[in-house]
Design an enzyme around this catalytic site. Structure first.
Site, PDB file in Angstrom:
ATOM      1  N   TYR A 152       0.835  -1.214   0.000  1.00 30.86           N
ATOM      2  CA  TYR A 152       0.000   0.000   0.000  1.00 30.86           C
ATOM      3  C   TYR A 152       0.871   1.268   0.000  1.00 30.86           C
ATOM      4  O   TYR A 152       0.585   2.221  -0.720  1.00 30.86           O
ATOM      5  CB  TYR A 152      -0.905  -0.057   1.226  1.00 30.86           C
ATOM      6  CG  TYR A 152      -1.927   1.042   1.359  1.00 30.86           C
ATOM      7  CD1 TYR A 152      -3.125   1.010   0.652  1.00 30.86           C
ATOM      8  CD2 TYR A 152      -1.716   2.116   2.234  1.00 30.86           C
ATOM      9  CE1 TYR A 152      -4.087   2.005   0.801  1.00 30.86           C
ATOM     10  CE2 TYR A 152      -2.671   3.116   2.395  1.00 30.86           C
ATOM     11  CZ  TYR A 152      -3.855   3.051   1.670  1.00 30.86           C
ATOM     12  OH  TYR A 152      -4.794   4.039   1.826  1.00 30.86           O
ATOM     13  N   LYS A 156       0.853   4.103  -2.824  1.00 28.88           N
ATOM     14  CA  LYS A 156       0.478   5.485  -2.505  1.00 28.88           C
ATOM     15  C   LYS A 156       1.615   6.462  -2.799  1.00 28.88           C
ATOM     16  O   LYS A 156       1.365   7.636  -3.114  1.00 28.88           O
ATOM     17  CB  LYS A 156       0.008   5.584  -1.056  1.00 28.88           C
ATOM     18  CG  LYS A 156      -1.345   4.891  -0.809  1.00 28.88           C
ATOM     19  CD  LYS A 156      -2.399   5.295  -1.820  1.00 28.88           C
ATOM     20  CE  LYS A 156      -3.821   5.082  -1.346  1.00 28.88           C
ATOM     21  NZ  LYS A 156      -4.798   5.372  -2.420  1.00 28.88           N
TER      22      LYS A 156
HETATM   23  P1  NAP Z   1     -13.378   2.173   1.563  1.00 33.85           P
HETATM   24  O1  NAP Z   1     -14.395   2.653   2.550  1.00 33.85           O
HETATM   25  O2  NAP Z   1     -12.824   0.794   1.680  1.00 33.85           O
HETATM   26  O3  NAP Z   1     -13.975   2.404   0.095  1.00 33.85           O
HETATM   27  C1  NAP Z   1     -13.226   2.068  -1.041  1.00 33.85           C
HETATM   28  C2  NAP Z   1     -14.176   1.842  -2.196  1.00 33.85           C
HETATM   29  O4  NAP Z   1     -13.388   1.477  -3.360  1.00 33.85           O
HETATM   30  C3  NAP Z   1     -15.160   0.682  -1.938  1.00 33.85           C
HETATM   31  O5  NAP Z   1     -16.469   1.066  -2.277  1.00 33.85           O
HETATM   32  C4  NAP Z   1     -14.628  -0.413  -2.845  1.00 33.85           C
HETATM   33  O6  NAP Z   1     -15.616  -1.293  -3.351  1.00 33.85           O
HETATM   34  C5  NAP Z   1     -14.051   0.407  -3.993  1.00 33.85           C
HETATM   35  N1  NAP Z   1     -13.165  -0.404  -4.827  1.00 33.85           N
HETATM   36  C6  NAP Z   1     -12.246  -1.321  -4.420  1.00 33.85           C
HETATM   37  N2  NAP Z   1     -11.656  -1.896  -5.461  1.00 33.85           N
HETATM   38  C7  NAP Z   1     -12.219  -1.355  -6.575  1.00 33.85           C
HETATM   39  C8  NAP Z   1     -12.045  -1.570  -7.965  1.00 33.85           C
HETATM   40  N3  NAP Z   1     -11.152  -2.450  -8.439  1.00 33.85           N
HETATM   41  N4  NAP Z   1     -12.792  -0.845  -8.834  1.00 33.85           N
HETATM   42  C9  NAP Z   1     -13.707   0.040  -8.380  1.00 33.85           C
HETATM   43  N5  NAP Z   1     -13.919   0.293  -7.073  1.00 33.85           N
HETATM   44  C10 NAP Z   1     -13.189  -0.406  -6.169  1.00 33.85           C
HETATM   45  O7  NAP Z   1     -12.080   3.123   1.574  1.00 33.85           O
HETATM   46  P2  NAP Z   1     -11.895   4.652   2.013  1.00 33.85           P
HETATM   47  O8  NAP Z   1     -11.372   4.649   3.397  1.00 33.85           O
HETATM   48  O9  NAP Z   1     -13.072   5.457   1.653  1.00 33.85           O
HETATM   49  O10 NAP Z   1     -10.661   5.034   1.065  1.00 33.85           O
HETATM   50  C11 NAP Z   1     -10.809   5.711  -0.169  1.00 33.85           C
HETATM   51  C12 NAP Z   1      -9.416   6.050  -0.714  1.00 33.85           C
HETATM   52  O11 NAP Z   1      -8.714   6.859   0.222  1.00 33.85           O
HETATM   53  C13 NAP Z   1      -8.543   4.836  -0.974  1.00 33.85           C
HETATM   54  O12 NAP Z   1      -7.744   5.052  -2.133  1.00 33.85           O
HETATM   55  C14 NAP Z   1      -7.686   4.781   0.258  1.00 33.85           C
HETATM   56  O13 NAP Z   1      -6.493   4.089   0.009  1.00 33.85           O
HETATM   57  C15 NAP Z   1      -7.477   6.246   0.531  1.00 33.85           C
HETATM   58  N6  NAP Z   1      -7.106   6.548   1.921  1.00 33.85           N
HETATM   59  C16 NAP Z   1      -7.948   6.252   2.967  1.00 33.85           C
HETATM   60  C17 NAP Z   1      -7.548   6.558   4.268  1.00 33.85           C
HETATM   61  C18 NAP Z   1      -8.411   6.270   5.476  1.00 33.85           C
HETATM   62  O14 NAP Z   1      -7.948   6.509   6.612  1.00 33.85           O
HETATM   63  N7  NAP Z   1      -9.624   5.778   5.330  1.00 33.85           N
HETATM   64  C19 NAP Z   1      -6.299   7.168   4.500  1.00 33.85           C
HETATM   65  C20 NAP Z   1      -5.489   7.451   3.416  1.00 33.85           C
HETATM   66  C21 NAP Z   1      -5.896   7.152   2.129  1.00 33.85           C
HETATM   67  P3  NAP Z   1     -16.010  -2.632  -2.535  1.00 33.85           P
HETATM   68  O15 NAP Z   1     -16.748  -2.155  -1.344  1.00 33.85           O
HETATM   69  O16 NAP Z   1     -16.890  -3.395  -3.497  1.00 33.85           O
HETATM   70  O17 NAP Z   1     -14.724  -3.324  -2.214  1.00 33.85           O
END
Ligand code: NAP
Length: 251
Positions: A152, A156
Protein backbone atom coordinates in the site's frame (compact mmCIF):
# COMPACT_ATOMS: atom_id res chain seq x y z
CA UNK A 1 -20.64 31.14 -19.77
CA UNK A 2 -21.30 28.42 -17.24
CA UNK A 3 -20.75 24.80 -18.23
CA UNK A 4 -21.92 21.78 -16.29
CA UNK A 5 -18.81 19.68 -15.88
CA UNK A 6 -18.96 15.92 -15.52
CA UNK A 7 -16.92 14.32 -12.76
CA UNK A 8 -15.98 10.68 -12.32
CA UNK A 9 -15.35 9.49 -8.77
CA UNK A 10 -14.09 5.92 -8.39
CA UNK A 11 -14.77 3.82 -5.31
CA UNK A 12 -17.73 6.12 -4.66
CA UNK A 13 -20.21 3.58 -3.23
CA UNK A 14 -19.02 4.38 0.29
CA UNK A 15 -16.43 6.08 2.46
CA UNK A 16 -14.33 8.94 1.15
CA UNK A 17 -15.42 8.43 -2.48
CA UNK A 18 -19.12 8.70 -1.64
CA UNK A 19 -18.55 11.95 0.25
CA UNK A 20 -16.40 13.37 -2.57
CA UNK A 21 -19.16 12.48 -5.06
CA UNK A 22 -21.82 14.21 -2.92
CA UNK A 23 -19.62 17.29 -2.49
CA UNK A 24 -18.80 17.65 -6.20
CA UNK A 25 -22.50 17.27 -7.01
CA UNK A 26 -23.30 20.00 -4.47
CA UNK A 27 -20.67 22.13 -6.22
CA UNK A 28 -22.77 21.79 -9.41
CA UNK A 29 -21.04 18.96 -11.27
CA UNK A 30 -22.81 15.96 -12.79
CA UNK A 31 -21.20 12.95 -11.10
CA UNK A 32 -20.53 9.41 -12.26
CA UNK A 33 -20.52 7.25 -9.13
CA UNK A 34 -18.18 4.39 -10.06
CA UNK A 35 -17.63 1.27 -7.98
CA UNK A 36 -17.19 -2.49 -8.41
CA UNK A 37 -20.89 -3.27 -7.91
CA UNK A 38 -23.31 -0.95 -9.73
CA UNK A 39 -26.15 -1.59 -7.28
CA UNK A 40 -23.88 -0.53 -4.38
CA UNK A 41 -23.54 2.91 -6.05
CA UNK A 42 -27.27 3.57 -5.83
CA UNK A 43 -27.35 5.03 -2.31
CA UNK A 44 -24.75 7.68 -3.25
CA UNK A 45 -26.70 8.42 -6.44
CA UNK A 46 -29.93 8.72 -4.42
CA UNK A 47 -28.29 11.13 -1.93
CA UNK A 48 -27.21 13.31 -4.85
CA UNK A 49 -30.49 13.28 -6.74
CA UNK A 50 -32.54 13.88 -3.57
CA UNK A 51 -30.40 16.97 -2.97
CA UNK A 52 -31.22 18.21 -6.50
CA UNK A 53 -28.03 17.06 -8.22
CA UNK A 54 -27.29 14.81 -11.19
CA UNK A 55 -25.59 11.43 -10.85
CA UNK A 56 -25.20 8.10 -12.61
CA UNK A 57 -24.31 4.72 -11.06
CA UNK A 58 -21.63 2.90 -13.01
CA UNK A 59 -20.33 -0.57 -12.15
CA UNK A 60 -16.67 -0.93 -13.13
CA UNK A 61 -13.52 -2.64 -11.88
CA UNK A 62 -10.97 0.14 -12.39
CA UNK A 63 -8.18 -2.41 -12.91
CA UNK A 64 -9.96 -3.96 -15.94
CA UNK A 65 -8.96 -2.13 -19.13
CA UNK A 66 -12.01 -3.00 -21.24
CA UNK A 67 -14.42 -2.32 -18.35
CA UNK A 68 -12.83 1.12 -17.88
CA UNK A 69 -13.16 1.90 -21.61
CA UNK A 70 -16.84 0.86 -21.55
CA UNK A 71 -17.55 2.86 -18.38
CA UNK A 72 -15.94 6.06 -19.66
CA UNK A 73 -17.76 5.78 -23.02
CA UNK A 74 -21.05 5.31 -21.18
CA UNK A 75 -20.40 8.27 -18.87
CA UNK A 76 -19.54 10.51 -21.85
CA UNK A 77 -22.74 9.44 -23.63
CA UNK A 78 -25.13 9.61 -20.65
CA UNK A 79 -23.72 12.45 -18.49
CA UNK A 80 -21.28 14.39 -20.65
CA UNK A 81 -17.54 14.37 -21.35
CA UNK A 82 -15.73 13.49 -18.11
CA UNK A 83 -13.28 16.32 -17.48
CA UNK A 84 -12.96 15.90 -13.71
CA UNK A 85 -11.60 12.63 -12.32
CA UNK A 86 -11.03 11.56 -8.74
CA UNK A 87 -9.05 8.32 -8.56
CA UNK A 88 -10.20 7.14 -5.13
CA UNK A 89 -10.90 3.39 -5.47
CA UNK A 90 -8.67 1.49 -3.11
CA UNK A 91 -8.10 -1.68 -1.14
CA UNK A 92 -5.74 -2.79 1.59
CA UNK A 93 -4.05 -6.18 1.89
CA UNK A 94 -1.87 -5.47 4.93
CA UNK A 95 0.76 -7.83 6.24
CA UNK A 96 4.39 -7.77 7.33
CA UNK A 97 6.65 -8.25 4.33
CA UNK A 98 7.67 -11.80 5.22
CA UNK A 99 4.01 -12.84 5.30
CA UNK A 100 2.78 -10.74 2.36
CA UNK A 101 1.83 -12.84 -0.65
CA UNK A 102 2.47 -11.94 -4.27
CA UNK A 103 -1.32 -11.82 -4.67
CA UNK A 104 -1.52 -9.21 -1.87
CA UNK A 105 1.11 -7.15 -3.66
CA UNK A 106 -0.50 -7.42 -7.11
CA UNK A 107 -4.05 -6.75 -5.89
CA UNK A 108 -3.05 -3.47 -4.27
CA UNK A 109 -0.92 -2.34 -7.23
CA UNK A 110 -3.71 -3.22 -9.65
CA UNK A 111 -6.48 -1.24 -7.96
CA UNK A 112 -4.50 1.86 -6.98
CA UNK A 113 -1.89 2.29 -9.70
CA UNK A 114 -3.17 0.34 -12.72
CA UNK A 115 -6.70 1.60 -11.91
CA UNK A 116 -5.61 5.25 -11.76
CA UNK A 117 -3.56 4.82 -14.95
CA UNK A 118 -6.44 3.26 -16.91
CA UNK A 119 -9.09 5.73 -15.73
CA UNK A 120 -6.85 8.75 -16.30
CA UNK A 121 -5.82 7.57 -19.76
CA UNK A 122 -9.46 7.06 -20.76
CA UNK A 123 -10.62 10.43 -19.36
CA UNK A 124 -7.68 12.56 -20.49
CA UNK A 125 -8.81 12.34 -24.13
CA UNK A 126 -11.99 14.19 -23.12
CA UNK A 127 -10.02 16.68 -21.00
CA UNK A 128 -7.56 17.50 -23.78
CA UNK A 129 -10.44 17.99 -26.23
CA UNK A 130 -12.22 20.30 -23.77
CA UNK A 131 -8.93 22.11 -22.96
CA UNK A 132 -9.95 21.70 -19.32
CA UNK A 133 -9.37 18.96 -16.81
CA UNK A 134 -8.93 18.23 -13.12
CA UNK A 135 -7.38 15.00 -11.88
CA UNK A 136 -7.25 14.28 -8.15
CA UNK A 137 -5.46 11.14 -6.97
CA UNK A 138 -5.81 9.66 -3.50
CA UNK A 139 -2.42 9.08 -1.92
CA UNK A 140 -1.95 8.55 1.84
CA UNK A 141 0.35 9.40 4.73
CA UNK A 142 1.33 5.72 4.32
CA UNK A 143 3.36 6.87 1.27
CA UNK A 144 5.95 7.94 3.86
CA UNK A 145 6.21 4.33 5.11
CA UNK A 146 3.93 2.30 7.36
CA UNK A 147 4.51 -1.00 9.11
CA UNK A 148 2.53 -3.84 7.50
CA UNK A 149 1.84 -1.86 4.33
CA UNK A 150 4.78 -2.47 1.96
CA UNK A 151 2.33 -2.87 -0.94
CA UNK A 152 0.00 0.00 0.00
CA UNK A 153 2.77 2.48 0.87
CA UNK A 154 4.54 1.74 -2.43
CA UNK A 155 1.27 2.24 -4.35
CA UNK A 156 0.48 5.48 -2.50
CA UNK A 157 4.01 6.84 -3.11
CA UNK A 158 3.54 5.80 -6.74
CA UNK A 159 0.35 7.88 -6.89
CA UNK A 160 2.43 10.94 -6.05
CA UNK A 161 4.92 10.37 -8.89
CA UNK A 162 2.05 9.62 -11.27
CA UNK A 163 0.32 12.88 -10.24
CA UNK A 164 3.42 15.02 -10.79
CA UNK A 165 4.02 13.51 -14.22
CA UNK A 166 0.39 14.09 -15.26
CA UNK A 167 0.77 17.71 -14.17
CA UNK A 168 3.86 18.12 -16.37
CA UNK A 169 2.43 16.35 -19.44
CA UNK A 170 -1.12 17.71 -19.41
CA UNK A 171 -0.70 21.25 -18.07
CA UNK A 172 -0.63 22.88 -21.48
CA UNK A 173 -4.09 21.46 -22.19
CA UNK A 174 -5.66 23.18 -19.18
CA UNK A 175 -5.49 20.02 -17.11
CA UNK A 176 -4.25 20.06 -13.52
CA UNK A 177 -3.33 16.99 -11.46
CA UNK A 178 -2.99 16.97 -7.69
CA UNK A 179 -2.84 14.37 -4.94
CA UNK A 180 -4.51 14.30 -1.56
CA UNK A 181 -2.70 12.30 1.10
CA UNK A 182 -5.15 11.65 3.94
CA UNK A 183 -4.13 10.65 7.43
CA UNK A 184 -6.54 8.59 9.57
CA UNK A 185 -10.07 8.96 8.14
CA UNK A 186 -13.00 7.19 9.77
CA UNK A 187 -14.32 4.74 7.13
CA UNK A 188 -14.84 1.00 6.61
CA UNK A 189 -11.16 0.82 5.63
CA UNK A 190 -9.87 2.02 9.01
CA UNK A 191 -12.55 -0.09 10.75
CA UNK A 192 -11.16 -3.13 8.91
CA UNK A 193 -7.64 -2.27 10.10
CA UNK A 194 -8.86 -2.09 13.71
CA UNK A 195 -10.57 -5.46 13.29
CA UNK A 196 -7.41 -7.00 11.80
CA UNK A 197 -5.28 -5.95 14.77
CA UNK A 198 -8.06 -6.99 17.18
CA UNK A 199 -8.78 -3.55 18.68
CA UNK A 200 -12.25 -2.06 19.27
CA UNK A 201 -12.79 0.70 16.64
CA UNK A 202 -13.67 3.40 19.22
CA UNK A 203 -10.49 2.66 21.19
CA UNK A 204 -8.51 2.55 17.90
CA UNK A 205 -9.78 6.03 16.93
CA UNK A 206 -9.12 7.43 20.41
CA UNK A 207 -5.56 6.13 20.30
CA UNK A 208 -5.01 7.57 16.80
CA UNK A 209 -6.43 10.98 17.83
CA UNK A 210 -3.79 11.25 20.59
CA UNK A 211 -1.07 11.40 17.90
CA UNK A 212 -2.90 13.96 15.71
CA UNK A 213 -2.23 17.68 16.38
CA UNK A 214 -5.90 18.72 15.86
CA UNK A 215 -6.79 15.99 18.42
CA UNK A 216 -9.35 14.12 16.33
CA UNK A 217 -9.44 11.61 13.53
CA UNK A 218 -10.54 12.79 10.10
CA UNK A 219 -13.92 12.43 8.41
CA UNK A 220 -14.63 11.85 4.70
CA UNK A 221 -15.87 15.48 4.54
CA UNK A 222 -12.32 16.67 5.36
CA UNK A 223 -11.09 15.00 2.17
CA UNK A 224 -14.10 16.08 0.11
CA UNK A 225 -13.38 19.70 1.00
CA UNK A 226 -9.82 19.44 -0.35
CA UNK A 227 -11.04 17.61 -3.49
CA UNK A 228 -13.63 20.34 -4.07
CA UNK A 229 -10.86 22.95 -4.08
CA UNK A 230 -8.60 21.03 -6.48
CA UNK A 231 -11.54 20.40 -8.86
CA UNK A 232 -12.75 24.01 -8.82
CA UNK A 233 -12.51 26.27 -11.87
CA UNK A 234 -10.35 28.71 -9.89
CA UNK A 235 -7.63 26.18 -9.02
CA UNK A 236 -6.14 26.14 -12.52
CA UNK A 237 -2.70 27.36 -11.37
CA UNK A 238 -2.35 24.69 -8.67
CA UNK A 239 -0.87 21.52 -10.14
CA UNK A 240 1.48 18.69 -9.26
CA UNK A 241 0.90 19.21 -5.54
CA UNK A 242 0.53 16.69 -2.75
CA UNK A 243 -1.72 17.97 0.01
CA UNK A 244 -1.48 16.11 3.31
CA UNK A 245 -4.91 16.25 4.94
CA UNK A 246 -3.95 14.67 8.20
CA UNK A 247 -4.72 17.09 11.03
CA UNK A 248 -1.11 18.17 11.25
CA UNK A 249 2.16 18.41 9.33
CA UNK A 250 3.84 15.52 7.52
CA UNK A 251 7.39 15.40 6.07
P1 NAP B 1 -13.38 2.17 1.56
O1 NAP B 1 -14.40 2.65 2.55
O2 NAP B 1 -12.82 0.79 1.68
O3 NAP B 1 -13.97 2.40 0.09
C1 NAP B 1 -13.23 2.07 -1.04
C2 NAP B 1 -14.18 1.84 -2.20
O4 NAP B 1 -13.39 1.48 -3.36
C3 NAP B 1 -15.16 0.68 -1.94
O5 NAP B 1 -16.47 1.07 -2.28
C4 NAP B 1 -14.63 -0.41 -2.84
O6 NAP B 1 -15.62 -1.29 -3.35
C5 NAP B 1 -14.05 0.41 -3.99
N1 NAP B 1 -13.16 -0.40 -4.83
C6 NAP B 1 -12.25 -1.32 -4.42
N2 NAP B 1 -11.66 -1.90 -5.46
C7 NAP B 1 -12.22 -1.36 -6.57
C8 NAP B 1 -12.04 -1.57 -7.97
N3 NAP B 1 -11.15 -2.45 -8.44
N4 NAP B 1 -12.79 -0.84 -8.83
C9 NAP B 1 -13.71 0.04 -8.38
N5 NAP B 1 -13.92 0.29 -7.07
C10 NAP B 1 -13.19 -0.41 -6.17
O7 NAP B 1 -12.08 3.12 1.57
P2 NAP B 1 -11.90 4.65 2.01
O8 NAP B 1 -11.37 4.65 3.40
O9 NAP B 1 -13.07 5.46 1.65
O10 NAP B 1 -10.66 5.03 1.07
C11 NAP B 1 -10.81 5.71 -0.17
C12 NAP B 1 -9.42 6.05 -0.71
O11 NAP B 1 -8.71 6.86 0.22
C13 NAP B 1 -8.54 4.84 -0.97
O12 NAP B 1 -7.74 5.05 -2.13
C14 NAP B 1 -7.69 4.78 0.26
O13 NAP B 1 -6.49 4.09 0.01
C15 NAP B 1 -7.48 6.25 0.53
N6 NAP B 1 -7.11 6.55 1.92
C16 NAP B 1 -7.95 6.25 2.97
C17 NAP B 1 -7.55 6.56 4.27
C18 NAP B 1 -8.41 6.27 5.48
O14 NAP B 1 -7.95 6.51 6.61
N7 NAP B 1 -9.62 5.78 5.33
C19 NAP B 1 -6.30 7.17 4.50
C20 NAP B 1 -5.49 7.45 3.42
C21 NAP B 1 -5.90 7.15 2.13
P3 NAP B 1 -16.01 -2.63 -2.53
O15 NAP B 1 -16.75 -2.15 -1.34
O16 NAP B 1 -16.89 -3.39 -3.50
O17 NAP B 1 -14.72 -3.32 -2.21
Amino acid sequence: MSTTRTAVVTGAARGIGAEVARRLAADGLAVAVVDLDESACQSTVDDITHAGGTALAVGCDVSDESAVARAVDRIAAELGAPTVLVNNAGIIRDNLLFKMTTEDWDAVMNVHLRGAFLMTKACQAHMVEAKFGRVVNLSSTSALGNRGQANYSAAKAGMQGFTKTLAIELGKYGVTANAIAPGFIETDMTAATAARVGVDFEAFKEHAAKEIPVARVGAPADIAHAASFFCSEGAGFVSGQVLYVAGGPRD
